[in-house]
Design a protein around this motif. Structure first.
Motif, PDB file in Angstrom:
ATOM      1  N   GLY A 143      -4.414  16.205   1.196  1.00 43.28           N
ATOM      2  CA  GLY A 143      -5.216  15.339   0.336  1.00 43.28           C
ATOM      3  C   GLY A 143      -4.770  15.399  -1.114  1.00 43.28           C
ATOM      4  N   ASP A 144      -3.549  15.906  -1.345  1.00 41.09           N
ATOM      5  CA  ASP A 144      -3.019  15.986  -2.703  1.00 41.09           C
ATOM      6  C   ASP A 144      -2.216  14.735  -3.020  1.00 41.09           C
ATOM      7  N   LEU A 145      -1.993  14.519  -4.315  1.00 38.90           N
ATOM      8  CA  LEU A 145      -1.160  13.385  -4.695  1.00 38.90           C
ATOM      9  C   LEU A 145       0.302  13.745  -4.488  1.00 38.90           C
ATOM     10  N   ARG A 169     -11.544  16.740  -1.364  1.00 38.82           N
ATOM     11  CA  ARG A 169     -10.439  16.989  -2.297  1.00 38.82           C
ATOM     12  C   ARG A 169      -9.897  15.653  -2.828  1.00 38.82           C
ATOM     13  N   ARG A 170      -9.759  14.669  -1.936  1.00 35.21           N
ATOM     14  CA  ARG A 170      -9.244  13.358  -2.359  1.00 35.21           C
ATOM     15  C   ARG A 170     -10.221  12.688  -3.329  1.00 35.21           C
ATOM     16  N   LEU A 171     -11.515  12.820  -3.038  1.00 39.30           N
ATOM     17  CA  LEU A 171     -12.532  12.230  -3.909  1.00 39.30           C
ATOM     18  C   LEU A 171     -12.515  12.899  -5.285  1.00 39.30           C
ATOM     19  N   SER A 188       0.838  -1.193   0.000  1.00 39.52           N
ATOM     20  CA  SER A 188       0.000   0.000   0.000  1.00 39.52           C
ATOM     21  C   SER A 188       0.876   1.248   0.000  1.00 39.52           C
ATOM     22  N   THR A 189       0.789   2.041  -1.067  1.00 41.53           N
ATOM     23  CA  THR A 189       1.613   3.258  -1.100  1.00 41.53           C
ATOM     24  C   THR A 189       1.192   4.216   0.017  1.00 41.53           C
ATOM     25  N   GLY A 190      -0.114   4.304   0.312  1.00 38.27           N
ATOM     26  CA  GLY A 190      -0.563   5.175   1.402  1.00 38.27           C
ATOM     27  C   GLY A 190       0.072   4.760   2.728  1.00 38.27           C
ATOM     28  N   ASP A 195      -1.960  -1.626  -3.696  1.00 41.46           N
ATOM     29  CA  ASP A 195      -3.104  -0.846  -3.197  1.00 41.46           C
ATOM     30  C   ASP A 195      -2.707   0.635  -3.193  1.00 41.46           C
ATOM     31  N   GLY A 196      -3.393   1.429  -4.016  1.00 43.02           N
ATOM     32  CA  GLY A 196      -3.121   2.878  -4.002  1.00 43.02           C
ATOM     33  C   GLY A 196      -2.176   3.331  -5.103  1.00 43.02           C
ATOM     34  N   TYR A 197      -1.772   2.434  -5.941  1.00 43.14           N
ATOM     35  CA  TYR A 197      -0.867   2.759  -7.049  1.00 43.14           C
ATOM     36  C   TYR A 197      -1.194   1.846  -8.204  1.00 43.14           C
TER      37      TYR A 197
HETATM   38  P1  ADP Z   1      -7.258   6.882   0.368  1.00 48.10           P
HETATM   39  O1  ADP Z   1      -7.499   5.939  -0.770  1.00 48.10           O
HETATM   40  O2  ADP Z   1      -8.225   6.736   1.470  1.00 48.10           O
HETATM   41  O3  ADP Z   1      -7.131   8.310  -0.096  1.00 48.10           O
HETATM   42  P2  ADP Z   1      -4.425   6.015   0.706  1.00 48.10           P
HETATM   43  O4  ADP Z   1      -3.873   5.461   1.952  1.00 48.10           O
HETATM   44  O5  ADP Z   1      -4.447   5.146  -0.507  1.00 48.10           O
HETATM   45  O6  ADP Z   1      -5.862   6.541   1.088  1.00 48.10           O
HETATM   46  O7  ADP Z   1      -3.595   7.349   0.313  1.00 48.10           O
HETATM   47  C1  ADP Z   1      -3.385   8.371   1.242  1.00 48.10           C
HETATM   48  C2  ADP Z   1      -2.538   9.510   0.631  1.00 48.10           C
HETATM   49  O8  ADP Z   1      -1.235   9.005   0.271  1.00 48.10           O
HETATM   50  C3  ADP Z   1      -3.071  10.108  -0.681  1.00 48.10           C
HETATM   51  O9  ADP Z   1      -4.058  11.086  -0.447  1.00 48.10           O
HETATM   52  C4  ADP Z   1      -1.782  10.686  -1.272  1.00 48.10           C
HETATM   53  O10 ADP Z   1      -1.411  11.895  -0.634  1.00 48.10           O
HETATM   54  C5  ADP Z   1      -0.748   9.641  -0.913  1.00 48.10           C
HETATM   55  N1  ADP Z   1      -0.610   8.610  -1.976  1.00 48.10           N
HETATM   56  C6  ADP Z   1      -0.859   7.275  -1.849  1.00 48.10           C
HETATM   57  N2  ADP Z   1      -0.651   6.628  -3.000  1.00 48.10           N
HETATM   58  C7  ADP Z   1      -0.268   7.562  -3.904  1.00 48.10           C
HETATM   59  C8  ADP Z   1       0.058   7.545  -5.287  1.00 48.10           C
HETATM   60  N3  ADP Z   1       0.041   6.409  -5.993  1.00 48.10           N
HETATM   61  N4  ADP Z   1       0.403   8.713  -5.888  1.00 48.10           N
HETATM   62  C9  ADP Z   1       0.423   9.861  -5.211  1.00 48.10           C
HETATM   63  N5  ADP Z   1       0.104   9.964  -3.911  1.00 48.10           N
HETATM   64  C10 ADP Z   1      -0.241   8.849  -3.250  1.00 48.10           C
END
Ligand code: ADP
Length: 195
Positions: free
Chosen positions: A57-59, A144-146, A31-33, A85-87
């Motif tokens: 909530g930015d990337l 913002r994330r949505l 999970s990148t998050g 997960d997340g990438y």
């Molecule tokens: P969610 O899906 O609930 O937003 P995540 O744990 O997947 O939660 O991600 C949390 C935060 O981590 C994102 O809002 C972003 O800031 C960062 N992040 C995670 N994965 C990435 C990605 N692939 N690219 C850019 N930022 C990321």
């Protein structure tokens, strides 16, 4: 060897499902998050660079995220497969991932898309805010994330749909039932792909 992705909006239960699915398929969940949050809490250099993006909530910029995943996919445990997960979350990241895998002659087997209505996403975020206290689980940052999910990540979903490897799963309702449905859908898809 199974190489899977799970994609879904914030609050869709992606992280929870990733853990259960990875256990079922006997592969590590990446999970990148989680990796970013762990770096922020340990105040590593990466954490210091990423913190402002997570909190807003930015990337996190693509170059940082791509480098992180590239390193992670060179570790030994993912040789037997993985569940990301997340990438990728942007079109650029999706191309990068294809290149990383192609360099080892590999490709993704299936991409699970978790879907749920916005009202349910926000409810879950509020519950998680009470339980986990994530700095990005406030109503404004969540919206913002949505919004970013719709603008950036939806395009990634379309890429995999066009490739014929997307497995949509209804992510609303009971988490245990969602896991069971996701496992059944992925196994059916993988069996058909092998046939
Ligand atoms: P969610 O899906 O609930 O937003 P995540 O744990 O997947 O939660 O991600 C949390 C935060 O981590 C994102 O809002 C972003 O800031 C960062 N992040 C995670 N994965 C990435 C990605 N692939 N690219 C850019 N930022 C990321």
């Amino acid at each position: 060897m199974t190489r899977l992705l799970i994609i879904g909006p914030p609050g869709s239960g992606k992280g929870t499902q990733a853990v259960h699915l990875a256990r079922h398929f006997g592969i590590p969940a990446v999970s990148t998050g989680d990796i970013f949050r762990s770096n922020v809490s340990r105040a590593t250099e990466l954490g210091t660079q990423a913190a402002q993006y997570l909190d807003g909530g930015d990337l996190v910029p693509d170059h940082l995220t791509n480098a992180l995943v590239r390193d992670r996919l060179l570790e030994n445990d993912v040789r037997r497969g993985f569940l990301l997960d997340g990438y990728p979350r942007t079109a650029v990241q999706a191309v990068e991932l294809d290149n990383m895998l192609a360099a080892s002659g590999l490709a993704l087997n299936a991409v699970i898309e978790l879907r749920a209505p916005d009202t349910e996403l926000e409810q879950r975020m509020r519950k998680r805010a009470r339980e986990q206290g994530r700095t990005d689980d406030t109503v404004d940052v969540f919206r913002r994330r949505l919004d970013l999910y719709r603008r950036e990540t939806h395009e990634v979903v379309s890429v995999y749909a066009a490739r014929g490897i997307l497995v949509p799963v209804d992510g609303s309702g009971d988490p245990g039932e969602i896991t069971a449905q996701a496992i059944a859908a992925v196994e059916k898809f993988l069996a058909a792909a092998r046939a």
